[in-house]
Design a protein around this motif. Sequence first.
Motif, PDB file in Angstrom:
ATOM      1  N   VAL A  31       0.859  -1.180   0.000  1.00 43.19           N
ATOM      2  CA  VAL A  31       0.000   0.000   0.000  1.00 43.19           C
ATOM      3  C   VAL A  31       0.898   1.233   0.000  1.00 43.19           C
ATOM      4  CG1 VAL A  31      -1.771   1.296   1.227  1.00 43.19           C
ATOM      5  CG2 VAL A  31      -1.842  -1.211   1.222  1.00 43.19           C
ATOM      6  N   MET A  37      -6.066   3.883  -3.681  1.00 42.43           N
ATOM      7  CA  MET A  37      -5.985   2.622  -4.397  1.00 42.43           C
ATOM      8  C   MET A  37      -7.337   1.920  -4.397  1.00 42.43           C
ATOM      9  SD  MET A  37      -3.509  -0.693  -3.810  1.00 42.43           S
ATOM     10  CE  MET A  37      -2.160  -0.076  -4.820  1.00 42.43           C
ATOM     11  N   LEU A  39      -9.225  -1.634  -4.993  1.00 39.44           N
ATOM     12  CA  LEU A  39      -9.047  -3.079  -5.044  1.00 39.44           C
ATOM     13  C   LEU A  39     -10.243  -3.674  -5.768  1.00 39.44           C
ATOM     14  CD1 LEU A  39      -7.589  -5.691  -4.208  1.00 39.44           C
ATOM     15  CD2 LEU A  39      -8.787  -5.554  -2.013  1.00 39.44           C
ATOM     16  N   LEU A  51      -8.195  -7.507   2.616  1.00 35.80           N
ATOM     17  CA  LEU A  51      -8.331  -6.331   3.483  1.00 35.80           C
ATOM     18  C   LEU A  51      -8.177  -6.710   4.957  1.00 35.80           C
ATOM     19  CD1 LEU A  51     -11.310  -4.356   1.867  1.00 35.80           C
ATOM     20  CD2 LEU A  51      -8.864  -4.197   1.383  1.00 35.80           C
ATOM     21  N   ILE A 166      -8.806   1.622   5.203  1.00 34.73           N
ATOM     22  CA  ILE A 166      -9.196   0.564   4.276  1.00 34.73           C
ATOM     23  C   ILE A 166     -10.704   0.378   4.369  1.00 34.73           C
ATOM     24  CG2 ILE A 166      -8.949  -1.888   3.742  1.00 34.73           C
ATOM     25  CD1 ILE A 166      -6.177  -1.797   4.933  1.00 34.73           C
ATOM     26  N   THR A 195      -3.865   7.802   3.598  1.00 35.99           N
ATOM     27  CA  THR A 195      -3.842   6.887   2.459  1.00 35.99           C
ATOM     28  C   THR A 195      -5.123   6.059   2.491  1.00 35.99           C
ATOM     29  OG1 THR A 195      -1.430   6.750   2.473  1.00 35.99           O
ATOM     30  CG2 THR A 195      -2.605   4.940   1.421  1.00 35.99           C
ATOM     31  N   VAL A 197      -7.549   2.938   0.794  1.00 34.54           N
ATOM     32  CA  VAL A 197      -7.711   1.754  -0.052  1.00 34.54           C
ATOM     33  C   VAL A 197      -9.193   1.395  -0.042  1.00 34.54           C
ATOM     34  CG1 VAL A 197      -7.090  -0.666  -0.428  1.00 34.54           C
ATOM     35  CG2 VAL A 197      -5.394   0.917   0.536  1.00 34.54           C
ATOM     36  N   ALA A 210      -9.530   6.700  -8.059  1.00 38.37           N
ATOM     37  CA  ALA A 210      -8.262   6.125  -7.604  1.00 38.37           C
ATOM     38  C   ALA A 210      -7.065   6.585  -8.435  1.00 38.37           C
ATOM     39  CB  ALA A 210      -8.344   4.600  -7.613  1.00 38.37           C
ATOM     40  N   THR A 223      -0.988  -5.018  -9.802  1.00 42.87           N
ATOM     41  CA  THR A 223      -1.138  -3.638  -9.337  1.00 42.87           C
ATOM     42  C   THR A 223      -0.478  -2.699 -10.331  1.00 42.87           C
ATOM     43  OG1 THR A 223       0.890  -3.749  -8.011  1.00 42.87           O
ATOM     44  CG2 THR A 223      -1.169  -4.322  -6.908  1.00 42.87           C
TER      45      THR A 223
END
Length: 279
Positions: A31, A37, A39, A51, A166, A195, A197, A210, A223
Amino acid sequence: MSPESPVVELVGAGFAYEDGPPVLDGVSFAVPRGRAMALLGRNGSGKTTLLRLLSGGLRVGRGRLLLDGEQVSYDRKGLTRLRTTVQLVVQDPDDQLFAASVEQDVSFGPMNLGLPREEVRARVAEALEALDIVALADRPTHLLSYGQRKRAAIAGAVAMRPRVLIMDEPTAGLDPHGQERLLEALARLRAAGTTVVMATHDVDLALRWADDAAVLSPQGLRTGPIAELLADDALLDAARLRRPWGMAVAAVLRAQGLLDEGAAGPRTPEELDAWVAAR
């Protein structure tokens, strides 16, 4: 720790539920700090498991989980360190909300850290402001709308001041207005240095929101930059994902000579309207 190094990272990770086949096998996933980002993957591809491994909710069966380059230990000290850095918001807010009021629910995590009362109050106020739910502080959680419950659950994670947030399908079940309010809240969190996700099935949302993508398919995990991965038709087919609307429109515009090769096309109907009006 360099700015380019990942905050949290799985290295050669494998996991299987009891008496079941491997859900993930040999997965390496970093990450990157400061990025958004998405997923992506079909149902049953292992997104939720991934996760939970990143956040310490599940323990890797093999491989390693690293935090700032150091292997995470699954004792109390190691997990506390991980969970003050990485916070997971589950898909159903009713699995996360349990206190009588929004303010009480959001304060639970910071109080569990043993923080002084004034620090807890400051964190709660900050989280409620970030998610635009200050007016709901005293509202009983069972009287909230679904979108409000989603934002209250995220506020509870934000109050822990994680460096990585996340979220598992955070826009699922939200109407368009609710999605926009959530994305505005996430933009504020990113601007403050968090950050983010997000696991999602919505490729249009992923392309719009994203910087990077992580795509789970039967061939493994890939990725890279979001536009690059979502332009790979073979990868999308393997992951059972469709081509994003914005990329399909851009392809038509390029074929008609209306958009230069390599130029970014409109990603939403609103951006298409603006693009047409500007010509």
